[in-house]
Design an enzyme around this catalytic site. Structure first.
Site, mmCIF file in Angstrom:
data_model
loop_
_atom_site.group_PDB
_atom_site.id
_atom_site.type_symbol
_atom_site.label_atom_id
_atom_site.label_comp_id
_atom_site.label_asym_id
_atom_site.label_seq_id
_atom_site.Cartn_x
_atom_site.Cartn_y
_atom_site.Cartn_z
ATOM 1 N N ASP A 93 0.848 -1.185 0.000
ATOM 2 C CA ASP A 93 0.000 0.000 0.000
ATOM 3 C C ASP A 93 0.889 1.243 0.000
ATOM 4 O O ASP A 93 1.652 1.464 0.942
ATOM 5 C CB ASP A 93 -0.843 -0.048 1.284
ATOM 6 C CG ASP A 93 -2.169 0.637 1.152
ATOM 7 O OD1 ASP A 93 -2.198 1.709 0.528
ATOM 8 O OD2 ASP A 93 -3.154 0.116 1.685
ATOM 9 N N ASP A 188 -2.900 4.760 -2.412
ATOM 10 C CA ASP A 188 -3.882 5.424 -1.563
ATOM 11 C C ASP A 188 -4.313 6.763 -2.186
ATOM 12 O O ASP A 188 -3.457 7.529 -2.663
ATOM 13 C CB ASP A 188 -3.203 5.682 -0.204
ATOM 14 C CG ASP A 188 -4.162 6.092 0.879
ATOM 15 O OD1 ASP A 188 -5.080 5.311 1.183
ATOM 16 O OD2 ASP A 188 -3.992 7.198 1.449
ATOM 17 N N GLU A 238 -6.679 3.912 -5.518
ATOM 18 C CA GLU A 238 -7.884 4.247 -4.764
ATOM 19 C C GLU A 238 -8.326 5.633 -5.194
ATOM 20 O O GLU A 238 -7.568 6.594 -5.079
ATOM 21 C CB GLU A 238 -7.602 4.224 -3.259
ATOM 22 C CG GLU A 238 -8.875 4.381 -2.461
ATOM 23 C CD GLU A 238 -8.664 4.897 -1.046
ATOM 24 O OE1 GLU A 238 -9.492 4.607 -0.185
ATOM 25 O OE2 GLU A 238 -7.673 5.619 -0.797
ATOM 26 N N HIS A 312 -10.804 -1.793 4.912
ATOM 27 C CA HIS A 312 -10.579 -1.350 6.284
ATOM 28 C C HIS A 312 -11.238 -0.002 6.604
ATOM 29 O O HIS A 312 -11.116 0.480 7.721
ATOM 30 C CB HIS A 312 -9.069 -1.263 6.523
ATOM 31 C CG HIS A 312 -8.446 -0.253 5.611
ATOM 32 N ND1 HIS A 312 -8.317 -0.471 4.252
ATOM 33 C CD2 HIS A 312 -7.961 0.989 5.836
ATOM 34 C CE1 HIS A 312 -7.782 0.595 3.689
ATOM 35 N NE2 HIS A 312 -7.551 1.498 4.630
ATOM 36 N N ASP A 313 -11.881 0.621 5.608
ATOM 37 C CA ASP A 313 -12.554 1.910 5.840
ATOM 38 C C ASP A 313 -14.075 1.775 5.858
ATOM 39 O O ASP A 313 -14.779 2.766 6.045
ATOM 40 C CB ASP A 313 -12.212 2.901 4.710
ATOM 41 C CG ASP A 313 -10.750 3.282 4.672
ATOM 42 O OD1 ASP A 313 -10.107 3.296 5.731
ATOM 43 O OD2 ASP A 313 -10.253 3.570 3.560
HETATM 44 O O1 TEU Z 1 -8.904 6.340 2.439
HETATM 45 C C1 TEU Z 1 -9.387 7.377 1.667
HETATM 46 C C2 TEU Z 1 -10.721 7.897 2.003
HETATM 47 O O2 TEU Z 1 -11.030 9.033 1.688
HETATM 48 C C3 TEU Z 1 -11.709 7.091 2.670
HETATM 49 O O3 TEU Z 1 -11.949 5.831 2.401
HETATM 50 C C4 TEU Z 1 -11.907 7.537 4.045
HETATM 51 O O4 TEU Z 1 -11.418 6.657 5.009
HETATM 52 C C5 TEU Z 1 -13.380 7.697 4.217
HETATM 53 O O5 TEU Z 1 -13.848 8.440 3.148
HETATM 54 C C6 TEU Z 1 -13.698 8.448 5.425
HETATM 55 O O6 TEU Z 1 -15.083 8.638 5.453
HETATM 56 C C7 TEU Z 1 -7.552 6.075 2.434
HETATM 57 C C8 TEU Z 1 -7.240 4.927 3.369
HETATM 58 O O7 TEU Z 1 -7.854 3.776 2.885
HETATM 59 C C9 TEU Z 1 -7.671 5.298 4.746
HETATM 60 O O8 TEU Z 1 -7.549 4.254 5.666
HETATM 61 C C10 TEU Z 1 -6.847 6.485 5.172
HETATM 62 O O9 TEU Z 1 -7.296 6.959 6.418
HETATM 63 C C11 TEU Z 1 -6.923 7.621 4.162
HETATM 64 O O10 TEU Z 1 -6.784 7.187 2.816
HETATM 65 C C12 TEU Z 1 -5.793 8.589 4.395
HETATM 66 O O11 TEU Z 1 -4.583 8.012 4.051
#
Ligand code: TEU
Length: 522
Positions: A93, A188, A238, A312-313
């Site tokens: 990642d 990311d 992403e 994980h989000d």
């Molecule tokens: O996530 C990006 C992101 O904008 C989302 O999935 C976010 O967690 C969600 O919209 C909040 O409501 C990525 C990663 O997957 C995440 O874990 C990180 O916190 C984020 O980027 C920052 O690096």
């Protein structure tokens, strides 16, 4: 079309071999045979680099070293060797939109070094953009009377990709890991790297100023050329709040940018009026339209889509949309969701625990939560029901420890887990499900095998057929064709069918029960 299943590992919650309550690299090594047996081709490991862990590793302080919390570089080298033995590939990642404020580049910037201030966005005034984690996206630094941009937490400072030196450093990071034997990369929030200049106030929250920005495709082409472009590497970007037009460029069939993209619109169909912090809402019509629009457009342009329900989000998919009322219904729902998603066209991503039907966490107090976003929003929300909203929407729902068996702490750790184990672990766990041919886990194995062996389901065309109450699509190539019919609701639907080759109920040719699905050979 890429015929791959990727298994996503959130290392801190996967398997702890030291007893410190946090999963580690050796814990991943221990479970490789489980992952291989499931049918995966890749493991995607979320960040394990040196980090103060304010955002569980998405705030990186050193890209080239492993955080001692998770192990050592030698453990990683062993992982590479072990993965080879199992025929598994590693996807890492890459968090390249921002660094932790603990990163040496940021520290140099804070010590007044102008060269490193240019690695970030330091400026005299702030504008009104909102951070994705709540509050304004600019942090004031008293020492130089300037503000810096952070689209996420204030300890995650956005990197200035306009600066060539930043891009050169980034290529070093990516090449370092490719040289170590990594064959997959997840980038990311990669569509946020190009911001419009100069920053101006937004009429809303700022998204239009930095999403799919002016130089993003140029930057990705350059990244591709300077790093993974000439190698066999599976790359997924992403994409935050993106659109079809841009995604067709990100994953174009000339492979100039990335192999595929994550887009999230289908996981916002339970956001009332687009607001994540709401509950009890499911727009099935919107889900059907989104699947149709994105899948058919990608198919027509010969672009690889990605198929996923969770990461994980996200809250656990088994707990989302229409609720199951009984255990039997829950089991049917788990299987229906899997078939409905993974028989579409694209690279599949399965998040740890999804394959056993893990559910949202059953926490009772805000003190049980750990995620920075959940805690920020708990403090910002004014709704009297805010704990219920956090319980349904928190990212911690997916981050509870993996449920391996019914021993202490679900077999995840012998110590105190960093986040509470879900109390349902005695019934929902790998140990119980692997011996039950009817379990969610057994179904995932069967489904993955079925998809992999069937080229029409991998690369065939996809067409959606409109139906009020069911999701129906057809996959076809030459004279081979299948129809997949899924019921996302908790009531029976009348539908006539024959030639069922897969289903999650005793198919009767006239009705589909609550959460039922059938695959029909045409
Ligand atoms: O996530 C990006 C992101 O904008 C989302 O999935 C976010 O967690 C969600 O919209 C909040 O409501 C990525 C990663 O997957 C995440 O874990 C990180 O916190 C984020 O980027 C920052 O690096």
């Amino acid at each position: 079309m890429i015929n791959n299943f990727v298994y996503q590992i959130y290392p801190r919650s996967f398997n702890d071999t030291t007893g410190n309550g946090i999963g580690d690299i050796n814990g991943i090594i221990e479970k490789l045979s489980y992952i291989k047996d499931l049918g995966a081709d890749y493991i995607w490991i979320t960040p394990f680099f040196v980090s103060p862990q304010n955002d569980n590793g998405y705030d990186i302080a050193n890209y080239l070293e492993i955080d001692p919390l998770f192990g050592t570089m030698s453990n990683f080298d062993t992982l590479v060797e072990e993965c080879k033995k199992y025929g598994l590939k590693i996807m890492l990642d890459m968090v390249l939109n921002h660094t932790s404020t603990e990163h040496e580049w940021f520290k140099k910037a804070m010590s007044g070094d102008k060269e490193y201030q240019d690695f970030y966005f330091f400026q005299d005034d702030k504008v009104n953009w909102e951070s994705k984690f709540g509050g304004n996206a600019f942090e004031y630094v008293e020492e130089f009377n300037k503000y810096y941009l952070h689209l996420f937490d204030k300890t995650q400072a956005d990197l200035n990709w306009e600066n060539e030196k930043v891009r050169a450093e980034i290529y070093n990071v990516v090449n370092f890991w490719l040289d170590k034997g990594v064959e997959g990369l997840r980038f990311d929030v990669i569509n946020l790297i190009s911001k419009k200049h100069p920053f101006v106030n937004s009429e809303s929250i700022g998204k239009e100023q930095y999403t799919d920005g002016p130089r993003v495709h140029e930057f990705l082409k350059e990244l591709n050329k300077n790093t993974f472009g000439k190698k066999e590497v599976l790359t997924v970007g992403e994409m935050s709040s993106t659109d079809i037009t841009n995604c067709k460029k990100y994953a174009n069939s000339n492979m100039e940018e990335l192999s595929t993209v994550f887009h999230f619109h289908h996981l916002k169909v339970d956001y009332k009026d687009g607001d994540k912090w709401t509950r009890d809402f499911f727009d099935f019509k919107m889900l059907k339209e989104l699947f149709k629009d994105w899948q058919e457009a990608f198919c027509e342009a010969d672009v690889n889509d990605s198929l996923f329900w969770s990461n994980h989000d996200q809250p656990r998919i088994a707990s989302r949309f229409v609720k199951a009322k009984t255990e039997a219904e829950q089991l049917r729902k788990n299987k229906m969701l899997a078939a409905s998603m993974y028989l579409m066209r694209g690279v599949s991503f399965i998040f740890q625990g999804e394959e056993i039907g893990m559910l949202n966490c059953d926490y009772t107090s805000i003190n049980d939560f750990s995620d920075v976003e959940s805690i920020n929003y708990y403090n910002l929300l004014t709704d009297p029901d805010k704990l219920e909203i956090i319980k349904e929407k928190s990212r911690d729902n997916s981050r509870t420890p993996m449920q391996w068996d019914n021993s202490l702490n679900s077999g995840f750790t012998t110590g105190k887990p960093w986040l509470k184990v879900n109390s349902n672990y005695e019934t929902i766990n790998v140990g119980v499900e692997k011996n039950d041919p009817n379990s969610t886990l057994s179904f995932y194995k069967e489904l993955i095998k079925f998809k992999k062996e069937n080229m029409t389901l991998v690369s065939g065309n996809i067409k959606f057929i409109d139906h009020e109450e069911l999701l129906i699509y057809t996959r076809s190539s030459n004279d081979d064709s299948y129809t997949v019919v899924s019921n996302y609701f908790d009531h029976e639907v009348k539908y006539e069918y024959n030639n069922v080759i897969m289903s999650n109920f005793d198919a009767n040719s006239t009705t589909i029960p609550s959460f039922g699905f059938v695959v029909i050979k045409n």
